[in-house]
Design a protein around this motif. Structure first.
Motif, PDB file in Angstrom:
ATOM      1  N   GLN A 161       0.825  -1.200   0.000  1.00  0.00           N
ATOM      2  CA  GLN A 161       0.000   0.000   0.000  1.00  0.00           C
ATOM      3  C   GLN A 161       0.860   1.251   0.000  1.00  0.00           C
ATOM      4  O   GLN A 161       2.042   1.217   0.298  1.00  0.00           O
ATOM      5  N   TYR A 162       0.209   2.367  -0.337  1.00  0.00           N
ATOM      6  CA  TYR A 162       0.894   3.652  -0.309  1.00  0.00           C
ATOM      7  C   TYR A 162       1.529   3.879   1.052  1.00  0.00           C
ATOM      8  O   TYR A 162       0.999   3.481   2.074  1.00  0.00           O
TER       9      TYR A 162
ATOM     10  N   SER B 101       1.891   5.707   4.033  1.00  0.00           N
ATOM     11  CA  SER B 101       0.992   6.671   4.676  1.00  0.00           C
ATOM     12  C   SER B 101       1.804   7.789   5.305  1.00  0.00           C
ATOM     13  O   SER B 101       2.818   7.557   5.931  1.00  0.00           O
TER      14      SER B 101
ATOM     15  N   GLU C 298      -8.759   7.142  -1.070  1.00  0.00           N
ATOM     16  CA  GLU C 298      -8.817   5.771  -1.557  1.00  0.00           C
ATOM     17  C   GLU C 298      -7.487   5.074  -1.266  1.00  0.00           C
ATOM     18  O   GLU C 298      -6.429   5.693  -1.309  1.00  0.00           O
ATOM     19  N   VAL C 299      -7.547   3.790  -0.951  1.00  0.00           N
ATOM     20  CA  VAL C 299      -6.353   2.987  -0.710  1.00  0.00           C
ATOM     21  C   VAL C 299      -5.928   2.357  -2.035  1.00  0.00           C
ATOM     22  O   VAL C 299      -6.764   1.811  -2.762  1.00  0.00           O
ATOM     23  N   TYR C 300      -4.649   2.471  -2.330  1.00  0.00           N
ATOM     24  CA  TYR C 300      -4.089   1.890  -3.550  1.00  0.00           C
ATOM     25  C   TYR C 300      -3.134   0.764  -3.198  1.00  0.00           C
ATOM     26  O   TYR C 300      -2.527   0.763  -2.131  1.00  0.00           O
ATOM     27  N   ASN C 301      -3.001  -0.192  -4.101  1.00  0.00           N
ATOM     28  CA  ASN C 301      -2.042  -1.281  -3.987  1.00  0.00           C
ATOM     29  C   ASN C 301      -1.234  -1.273  -5.283  1.00  0.00           C
ATOM     30  O   ASN C 301      -1.781  -1.572  -6.352  1.00  0.00           O
TER      31      ASN C 301
ATOM     32  N   THR D  69      -7.996  -0.056  -4.682  1.00  0.00           N
ATOM     33  CA  THR D  69      -8.497  -1.296  -4.089  1.00  0.00           C
ATOM     34  C   THR D  69      -9.994  -1.255  -3.816  1.00  0.00           C
ATOM     35  O   THR D  69     -10.579  -2.275  -3.465  1.00  0.00           O
TER      36      THR D  69
ATOM     37  N   GLN E 281     -11.123   0.357  -1.324  1.00  0.00           N
ATOM     38  CA  GLN E 281     -11.192   0.658   0.102  1.00  0.00           C
ATOM     39  C   GLN E 281     -10.870   2.125   0.320  1.00  0.00           C
ATOM     40  O   GLN E 281     -10.202   2.752  -0.500  1.00  0.00           O
TER      41      GLN E 281
ATOM     42  N   ARG F  30      -9.618   5.086   3.437  1.00  0.00           N
ATOM     43  CA  ARG F  30      -8.919   5.250   4.704  1.00  0.00           C
ATOM     44  C   ARG F  30      -9.000   6.719   5.091  1.00  0.00           C
ATOM     45  O   ARG F  30      -8.912   7.590   4.241  1.00  0.00           O
TER      46      ARG F  30
ATOM     47  N   ASP G  99      -7.044   9.601   6.915  1.00  0.00           N
ATOM     48  CA  ASP G  99      -5.704   9.983   7.359  1.00  0.00           C
ATOM     49  C   ASP G  99      -5.787  11.257   8.185  1.00  0.00           C
ATOM     50  O   ASP G  99      -6.561  12.162   7.868  1.00  0.00           O
TER      51      ASP G  99
END
Length: 144
Positions: free
Chosen positions: A2-3, A5, A120-123, A128, A130, A132, A134
Motif C-alpha cells: 500500500q501507499y 501513509s 482511496e487505498v491503492y495497492n 483497491t 477501500q 482510509r 488519514d
C-alpha cells in the motif's frame, strides 16, 4: 504494498514536549519549520494561502521520490482552520502522488495544525476500492 501513509499519530508525550519547548504563542511565521511524522516540513504562507513541503524527508519517503521541496499540502487558512489538498506518496508510483481533500483546526496557540481527510487505498498504483481516513499533524519546530 500500500501507499506509504503520511500520517502522524501524536500522543500525549509529543504534545507535552511541544508545550514545554515552544511556550510562546503567536501566528504561523511566513517561513517556518514543522515536525510531521518524522520529517521536517517547511510552512510557507502568503496571505491566507499555505504550502507545506518537505525540508528534510524521513528516509522511507525517499524511495517514493520525496525530496527537499516536495509539496505535501497546499491550501488556505481561514481563521483557525486549514483546508486544502494533501498527498500520499508511493515507491510504486514515484512522481504520481495520490491527492485528496483534508481540513482541520489550528491549535489555539498556533503551534500545531491537524488536518484529516478520507482517501482511496491503492495497492501498487491500483485502487483497491477501500477508503482510509488519514490525520496529518504538523507541530512547530523552529524558524527556518
Amino acid at each position: 504494498m500500500q501507499y506509504v501513509s503520511i500520517v502522524m499519530k501524536t500522543g500525549f508525550a509529543a504534545a507535552l514536549l511541544s508545550a514545554f519547548m515552544f511556550p510562546a504563542a503567536g501566528p504561523a511565521l511566513a517561513d517556518s519549520c514543522w515536525n510531521h511524522n518524522g520529517s521536517i516540513m517547511r510552512l510557507q504562507a502568503q496571505g491566507n494561502q499555505r504550502w507545506l513541503s518537505y525540508e528534510i524527508p524521513r528516509d522511507v519517503l525517499r524511495a517514493a521520490g520525496v525530496q527537499r521541496g516536495t509539496l505535501l499540502f497546499n491550501g488556505v487558512k481561514n481563521g483557525n482552520w486549514y483546508a486544502g489538498t494533501a498527498r500520499v506518496f508511493s515507491k510504486y508510483c514515484p512522481g504520481s502522488p495520490l491527492e485528496y481533500y483534508v481540513e482541520g483546526p489550528v491549535r489555539g496557540d498556533q503551534l500545531q495544525v491537524t488536518v484529516t481527510g478520507t482517501r482511496e487505498v491503492y495497492n501498487q498504483c491500483r485502487p483497491t476500492g477501500q477508503v482510509r481516513t488519514d490525520t496529518l499533524v504538523f507541530t512547530f519546530s523552529h524558524d527556518c
